[in-house]
Write a protein that holds these residues in place. Sequence first.
Motif, PDB file in Angstrom:
ATOM      1  N   SER A   1       0.830  -1.207   0.000  1.00  0.00           N
ATOM      2  CA  SER A   1       0.000   0.000   0.000  1.00  0.00           C
ATOM      3  C   SER A   1       0.864   1.256   0.000  1.00  0.00           C
ATOM      4  O   SER A   1       0.584   2.222  -0.726  1.00  0.00           O
ATOM      5  CB  SER A   1      -0.923  -0.018   1.230  1.00  0.00           C
ATOM      6  N   TRP A   2       1.917   1.252   0.757  1.00  0.00           N
ATOM      7  CA  TRP A   2       2.828   2.401   0.830  1.00  0.00           C
ATOM      8  C   TRP A   2       3.566   2.620  -0.484  1.00  0.00           C
ATOM      9  O   TRP A   2       3.618   3.733  -1.004  1.00  0.00           O
ATOM     10  CB  TRP A   2       3.823   2.170   1.972  1.00  0.00           C
ATOM     11  N   CYS A   3       4.124   1.547  -1.034  1.00  0.00           N
ATOM     12  CA  CYS A   3       4.935   1.680  -2.244  1.00  0.00           C
ATOM     13  C   CYS A   3       4.110   1.982  -3.496  1.00  0.00           C
ATOM     14  O   CYS A   3       4.626   2.533  -4.462  1.00  0.00           O
ATOM     15  CB  CYS A   3       5.764   0.416  -2.469  1.00  0.00           C
ATOM     16  N   SER A   4       2.846   1.603  -3.514  1.00  0.00           N
ATOM     17  CA  SER A   4       2.010   1.847  -4.688  1.00  0.00           C
ATOM     18  C   SER A   4       1.274   3.184  -4.621  1.00  0.00           C
ATOM     19  O   SER A   4       0.679   3.616  -5.610  1.00  0.00           O
ATOM     20  CB  SER A   4       0.994   0.712  -4.858  1.00  0.00           C
ATOM     21  N   ASP A   5       1.336   3.829  -3.472  1.00  0.00           N
ATOM     22  CA  ASP A   5       0.630   5.098  -3.301  1.00  0.00           C
ATOM     23  C   ASP A   5       1.367   6.225  -4.031  1.00  0.00           C
ATOM     24  O   ASP A   5       2.605   6.243  -4.085  1.00  0.00           O
ATOM     25  CB  ASP A   5       0.521   5.426  -1.809  1.00  0.00           C
TER      26      ASP A   5
END
Length: 399
Positions: free
Chosen positions: A250-254
Amino acid sequence: MKVVIREDHRLPLAYACMAFKAGCRAENEHDAGVTDLMSECLLKGTSTRSAADIARFLEDIGGAINTSTGNNSLSVGCQVLAEDLDAGLELMADVVMNPSFPEDAFLREKESFVADAEEDMEDPLSVAFRQERKVAYGHVSYGNSPSGTPESLSSLTVQDIKKQYERIICASNAVICISGDVRKEEVLPLLEKHLGGMRVGTPPALTPTPALRAGREVAVLDKQQAVLVVGVPGVDVASPEMAQALLFQSWCSDMAGPVFTNIREEAGLAYYASSSLFIGMDAGGICFYLGTSPEQLEEAGRRLEKTLEMIDEQGMTEEELERTRAAALSSRLLAMQSNGTLCQMLALDILFGLPLEAFEQQTDAIRNMDLARMNAFIRKVLDPAQPRSWSIVRPPAGE
């Protein structure tokens, strides 16, 4: 057959989902896509109903039926008014137990599947992800795309999908979940009535997945765009670090996360930059990817490597963890509002050997995640000693 019944009386609707272990591990490079094609053909007729009959039946009761496949499974889902659950289960059982696989419908679907696969092979991002699978796992298991290739799909016959049906669709390989405005004491007799005669069979032998391999492959595609994908080992479906993997993804794709910010926003080296999470039954991976101009490919690749080094060294901050946690919990809360989504989720969790409370346990783990455990996971998956599978798609030299 394993049975899950979930009562939720908020709306007068009922959902049913039958799930079977299938997907990449039940195929090989020569018949890749056979499960996907077979699932589509399930709805084209039974021994007593044509596809038109199925459509009319559903229209009469205001219901819907669908099939879906992926890396690990095949599912058949049905939605009806609660008062029509008997009729809905009768139709689902007919579709699952008595498909006729008419030759003309098979040929139409096959043509459509081949056309879609050929279109995929003209898309740089799709080609890059397919190639990354091959680099990571070779020509077995998750190395093959569940949607197949033009070559594998073109070679399939109606006998092939019938053979795959016999391998996969049996009671010993099935889980059924019923969710909605239902009562257990009323549902169980209906299941026995409609599905009690299902062939017991034997679950299919599934190909073990090799460990993710280090490697680098380049594909040349006559498109004025370059794509780079790098994969690292992740988690399988039963991993105790699932919460960390979901939060990291979730963090890296945001768009406010480190991948997009460092490569697209700050350096202007890509049209897009993100990540994706792959979760298999016995393997998993995290892919970081970007699309850029051919002229910027090398520099963008170096920037991606530097970004991964930075993430490995610095990890998440408390503020980033809190923001990512809030977004993840919100999306899970929304998912819990849909009986249909929960029905399929429960069926798949039980199919993969997870406890009935797996979704709630993962949600609690996300809610209670601390920074030390989160950053320990990040350091593990981005450890430079871990294998990395590189996939590059670029136009011909000189263009």
